[in-house]
Design a protein around this motif. Structure first.
Motif, short mmCIF file in Angstrom:
data_model
loop_
_atom_site.label_atom_id
_atom_site.label_comp_id
_atom_site.label_asym_id
_atom_site.label_seq_id
_atom_site.Cartn_x
_atom_site.Cartn_y
_atom_site.Cartn_z
N VAL A 85 0.60 -1.17 -0.10
CA VAL A 85 0.05 0.19 -0.03
C VAL A 85 0.82 1.24 -0.02
O VAL A 85 0.64 2.21 -0.81
N VAL A 86 1.98 1.37 0.89
CA VAL A 86 2.63 2.51 0.96
C VAL A 86 4.38 2.17 0.69
O VAL A 86 5.03 3.04 0.64
N GLY A 87 4.52 0.88 0.67
CA GLY A 87 5.94 0.71 0.40
C GLY A 87 6.31 0.15 -0.73
O GLY A 87 5.34 0.21 -1.81
N SER A 88 7.28 -0.82 -0.84
CA SER A 88 7.80 -1.35 -2.14
C SER A 88 6.81 -2.60 -2.30
O SER A 88 6.61 -3.11 -3.44
N GLY A 89 6.44 -3.57 -1.24
CA GLY A 89 5.70 -4.54 -1.45
C GLY A 89 6.13 -5.53 -2.47
O GLY A 89 7.18 -6.13 -2.33
N LEU A 90 5.06 -5.66 -3.29
CA LEU A 90 5.15 -6.81 -4.39
C LEU A 90 6.39 -6.61 -5.25
O LEU A 90 6.95 -7.28 -5.99
N ASP A 91 6.90 -5.05 -5.36
CA ASP A 91 8.23 -4.73 -6.04
C ASP A 91 9.38 -4.74 -5.46
O ASP A 91 10.45 -4.49 -6.10
N TRP A 92 9.30 -5.26 -4.10
CA TRP A 92 10.42 -5.34 -3.34
C TRP A 92 11.63 -5.99 -4.12
O TRP A 92 12.86 -5.26 -4.07
N ARG A 93 11.45 -7.10 -4.76
CA ARG A 93 12.66 -7.88 -5.21
C ARG A 93 13.36 -7.05 -6.52
O ARG A 93 14.39 -7.33 -6.80
N ILE A 94 12.31 -6.28 -7.15
CA ILE A 94 12.94 -5.58 -8.16
C ILE A 94 13.72 -4.49 -7.78
O ILE A 94 14.69 -4.15 -8.36
N THR A 95 13.02 -3.57 -6.79
CA THR A 95 13.76 -2.24 -6.32
C THR A 95 14.98 -2.46 -5.48
O THR A 95 15.90 -1.68 -5.62
N SER A 96 15.00 -3.60 -4.85
CA SER A 96 16.00 -3.99 -3.74
C SER A 96 17.14 -5.16 -4.35
O SER A 96 18.44 -4.95 -4.19
N GLY A 97 16.71 -5.76 -5.44
CA GLY A 97 17.39 -6.76 -5.93
C GLY A 97 17.81 -8.01 -4.88
O GLY A 97 18.78 -8.88 -4.98
N ILE A 98 17.01 -8.14 -3.88
CA ILE A 98 16.99 -8.91 -2.86
C ILE A 98 15.57 -9.76 -2.68
O ILE A 98 14.71 -9.31 -2.56
N SER A 99 15.83 -11.19 -2.77
CA SER A 99 14.51 -11.96 -2.82
C SER A 99 13.71 -11.74 -1.51
O SER A 99 14.21 -11.55 -0.38
N ASP A 100 12.49 -11.98 -1.80
CA ASP A 100 11.52 -11.89 -0.23
C ASP A 100 11.79 -13.02 0.52
O ASP A 100 12.06 -12.49 1.67
N GLU A 101 12.18 -14.02 0.28
CA GLU A 101 12.82 -15.21 1.09
C GLU A 101 13.91 -14.84 1.85
O GLU A 101 14.00 -14.93 3.05
N GLU A 102 14.81 -14.31 1.35
CA GLU A 102 16.15 -13.91 1.68
C GLU A 102 15.83 -12.51 2.68
O GLU A 102 16.18 -12.28 3.78
N SER A 103 14.93 -11.57 2.16
CA SER A 103 14.75 -10.36 2.81
C SER A 103 13.90 -10.68 4.29
O SER A 103 14.21 -10.22 5.08
N VAL A 104 13.05 -11.75 4.50
CA VAL A 104 12.37 -12.02 5.59
C VAL A 104 13.52 -12.36 6.42
O VAL A 104 13.45 -12.31 7.62
N GLY A 105 14.42 -13.33 6.11
CA GLY A 105 15.32 -13.65 7.07
C GLY A 105 16.20 -12.67 7.49
O GLY A 105 16.54 -12.61 8.63
N LEU A 106 16.59 -11.76 6.51
CA LEU A 106 17.27 -10.70 7.14
C LEU A 106 16.39 -9.75 8.13
O LEU A 106 17.06 -9.23 9.11
N LEU A 107 15.32 -9.42 7.92
CA LEU A 107 14.48 -8.74 8.57
C LEU A 107 14.25 -9.18 10.03
O LEU A 107 14.44 -8.67 10.93
N ARG A 108 13.92 -10.51 10.30
CA ARG A 108 13.65 -11.28 11.47
C ARG A 108 15.20 -11.22 12.23
O ARG A 108 15.07 -10.78 13.41
#
Length: 141
Positions: A85-108
């Motif tokens: 809604v207000v963030g990158s959301g579904l475009d995250w892997r495109i804007t960051s170059g980091i997969s959702d799966e890896e990002s969740v691990g990094l965030l946790r």
């Protein structure tokens, strides 16, 4: 823990890359309202990008920051990564170059590493911002 206390946090290269991508998204695809920016601890939606960039520069320089600074970093990163809604959301892997799966691990990992400002029945917060896990079933990592 006093919000004024300056707390050192050691970050690895991937954690830095993740934080940088999320904080920089506030100058790109992430579009907060003024109310959200203020709730996150920033001055306004218009100034969020420059304030997030200033936080990133302090992280990159290895400067110590207050618990409030780290709270703003973590909350803005959580929203930039996850919110469609207000963030990158579904475009995250495109804007960051980091997969959702890896990002969740990094965030946790960051959620466990960064200073805490609230307690829980599962952990206690020390004056330094470190956490003692009181629930043996709650994983450290």
């Amino acid at each position: 823990m006093s919000d004024a206390a300056r707390l050192p946090v050691l970050l690895d290269d991937m954690e830095r890359r993740f934080l940088r991508a999320a904080l920089l998204d506030w100058g790109g695809p992430a579009q907060p309202t003024d109310e959200l920016a203020v709730a996150m601890g920033f001055t306004s939606a218009d100034s969020l990008s420059s304030e997030a960039w200033a936080l990133w520069k302090r992280i990159e320089a290895g400067q110590t920051m207050t618990a409030e600074d780290w709270r703003r970093v973590l909350l803005s990163v959580e929203i930039a990564f996850a919110s469609d809604v207000v963030g990158s959301g579904l475009d995250w892997r495109i804007t960051s170059g980091i997969s959702d799966e890896e990002s969740v691990g990094l965030l946790r990992g960051l959620q466990r590493k960064l200073p805490r400002w609230r307690g829980s029945v599962q952990f206690t917060v020390q004056e330094s911002g470190s956490v003692d896990i009181t629930d043996p079933e709650r994983p450290d990592l």
